[in-house]
Design a protein around this motif. Structure first.
Motif, PDB file in Angstrom:
ATOM      1  N   MET A 119       7.712 -18.073  17.975  1.00  0.00           N
ATOM      2  CA  MET A 119       6.956 -18.354  16.757  1.00  0.00           C
ATOM      3  C   MET A 119       7.796 -18.065  15.509  1.00  0.00           C
ATOM      4  SD  MET A 119       3.248 -16.806  17.874  1.00  0.00           S
ATOM      5  CE  MET A 119       2.387 -17.422  16.416  1.00  0.00           C
ATOM      6  N   ALA A 123       9.426 -21.023  12.623  1.00  0.00           N
ATOM      7  CA  ALA A 123       8.880 -20.881  11.269  1.00  0.00           C
ATOM      8  C   ALA A 123      10.007 -20.689  10.252  1.00  0.00           C
ATOM      9  CB  ALA A 123       7.906 -19.703  11.214  1.00  0.00           C
ATOM     10  N   GLY A 140       3.609 -23.113   9.930  1.00  0.00           N
ATOM     11  CA  GLY A 140       2.947 -22.795  11.190  1.00  0.00           C
ATOM     12  C   GLY A 140       2.960 -23.933  12.202  1.00  0.00           C
ATOM     13  N   MET A 143       5.309 -23.640  15.445  1.00  0.00           N
ATOM     14  CA  MET A 143       5.216 -22.359  16.132  1.00  0.00           C
ATOM     15  C   MET A 143       4.531 -22.437  17.486  1.00  0.00           C
ATOM     16  SD  MET A 143       4.144 -19.957  12.893  1.00  0.00           S
ATOM     17  CE  MET A 143       4.029 -18.462  13.873  1.00  0.00           C
ATOM     18  N   ASP A 176       1.318 -17.350  23.162  1.00  0.00           N
ATOM     19  CA  ASP A 176       1.625 -18.194  22.013  1.00  0.00           C
ATOM     20  C   ASP A 176       0.348 -18.730  21.375  1.00  0.00           C
ATOM     21  OD1 ASP A 176       2.348 -20.930  20.724  1.00  0.00           O
ATOM     22  OD2 ASP A 176       4.296 -19.994  21.056  1.00  0.00           O
ATOM     23  N   LYS A 360      12.488 -22.963  18.946  1.00  0.00           N
ATOM     24  CA  LYS A 360      11.666 -22.493  20.062  1.00  0.00           C
ATOM     25  C   LYS A 360      12.499 -21.891  21.195  1.00  0.00           C
ATOM     26  CE  LYS A 360       7.127 -22.644  19.989  1.00  0.00           C
ATOM     27  NZ  LYS A 360       6.297 -21.539  20.478  1.00  0.00           N
TER      28      LYS A 360
END
Length: 442
Positions: A119, A123, A140, A143, A176, A360
């Motif tokens: 996350m 971001a 966001g 994420m 997540d 990620k």
């Protein structure tokens, strides 16, 4: 031949599928339908852009006790039907925290760390591309991980990846989801109506009361969830939060405990005896056997927890109706009205795509590696670090939740289209890269 029909053989075959394997199979199957719906939405929006927009933006009015809400069809899907999705997510999170991969702090450390890293990094990358452009609100979007899509891709690999990879991906995707829910609640909420918030708090107390006094029927919880949805919407919070809050209060214990269940079933099984070794093709031919089976069935329903029952009952509706409808309503990107170079090079598109494809897997891998070294713990079920990176790449498939957050981030049509393009590019590259790496990893 007789041995193949032995109850022991049949039961053993059924029990080979664990609860996790059932969950994995159901979610991955839904992921393929979700993919098909997204492709159909993309084609529809480009073949008949006006018709696509007109259909999903037709207004629908719902009233309850003088409280009237009028929204477009796409809005009702995003705020209404997606509440069922968030209720299911909440139930999955609660189950994982109680008995699943997140129940043991030491076991949960790696997937939770992966979720946090997965996350934070996307971001930061998104903000790197969009800082100073006025579009920072979309931080966001990259994420989240789409658990259905990612497990669908993983299922294509069959036995080529160990069970630990599936468990790791599922656990960190659920963690997540929890993080995404918190982000939505804390950072994508407008002004609060305190009076409506007080009403919502009262309804939450009602949910607590139902749980406290051992009410195990799902209907009272669902009715209060609907009331909570209206109160939360009026308060200014995103109404889908009502689903997550309700899930927290769904009982996780059955009416019968395990000892009582075993005692009852054992006594009934004693009534199922066959003198010649064959009980016949149908249970209907023996009334005592039929009575015993019916009583065992009743005992099974009493020992199953409301949490399990509701999660299993909703999973098919969510996987085969709610998420495909969401993809149909939100997956359309009309390329005819966009300038290709501008769309592909816009900071929003780049921030999301790079965040998903690069941020990620890097965040997941680095945070997992760091926690593993700090806690001196091994990977799940002999999983290799290459496979962790592959799972991290699949974590970059952010379709459903990313589209959801993009609708909360942007109101301008062009920005929303750029966000969708970034999500689709990032998700498809992540899917291909993750599949390829896991296909050839050891």
């Amino acid at each position: 031949m007789q041995d193949l029909k032995s109850p022991v053989k049949v039961v053993s075959k059924i029990m080979q599928m664990t609860a996790f394997q059932y969950f994995f199979t159901r979610i991955s199957q839904a992921g393929f339908l979700l993919f098909g719906s997204a492709v159909f939405a993309f084609i529809w929006s480009n073949v008949d852009s006006a018709g696509y927009d007109h259909f999903w933006h037709q207004e629908l009015t719902v009233s309850l006790a003088g409280f009237v809400l009028t929204h477009s069809l796409v809005h009702w899907i995003n705020d209404g039907l997606m509440t069922i999705f968030f209720l299911t997510v909440g139930l999955e999170i609660k189950r994982e925290l109680l008995v699943g991969g997140l129940s043991d702090p030491r076991r949960a450390a790696l997937p939770v760390a992966a979720a946090v890293g997965g996350m934070v990094f996307p971001a930061v990358i998104y903000l790197f591309f969009t800082w100073g452009t006025g579009n920072e609100a979309g931080w966001g979007i990259p994420m989240a991980t789409d658990i259905a899509f990612s497990l669908a891709v993983l299922s294509l690999l069959g036995d080529k990846v160990p069970f630990g990879v599936r468990l790791f991906l599922t656990a960190f995707a659920i963690a997540d989801d929890l993080g995404a829910i918190l982000v939505i609640a804390l950072f994508y909420t407008p002004a609060i109506d305190l009076a409506a918030l007080a009403v919502a708090a009262g309804i939450v107390c009602g949910l607590w009361g139902l749980n406290r006094f051992g009410i195990r029927h799902s209907l009272p919880y669902i009715l209060l969830c609907i009331l909570l949805w209206f109160a939360v919407a009026k308060a200014g919070l995103h109404p889908t939060v009502a689903g997550v809050i309700t899930a927290l209060f769904i009982p996780s214990t059955g009416k019968y405990d395990t000892d009582l269940f075993l005692e009852m079933v054992s006594k009934r099984l004693e009534n199922i005896q066959c003198r010649d070794g064959s009980c016949g093709e149908s249970i209907l031919v023996n009334q005592s056997h039929l009575n015993a089976v019916q009583e065992i069935d009743l005992a099974c329903r009493k020992v199953v927890t409301p949490l399990q029952r509701l999660e299993h009952g909703l999973s098919s509706w969510v996987g085969y109706l709610v998420l495909p409808l969401f993809a149909l309503a939100n997956g359309g990107v009309a390329l005819t009205g966009l300038e290709p170079v501008a769309a592909l090079t816009d900071p929003i598109t780049l921030g999301i795509a790079v965040g998903l494809v690069v941020g990620k897997p890097l965040g997941i891998f680095i945070f997992t590696f760091g926690i593993a070294k700090i806690l001196k713990t091994g990977l799940i079920q002999g999983t290799s670090w290459t496979q962790i990176l592959g799972a991290g790449l699949l974590g970059g498939i952010g379709f459903t939740m990313s589209l959801f957050v993009s609708n909360l981030s942007f109101t301008e049509f062009v920005n929303l289209e750029y966000a969708k393009i970034g999500i689709m590019i990032g998700s498809f590259i992540s899917a291909g890269a993750g599949y390829t790496l896991l296909r050839w990893s050891r």
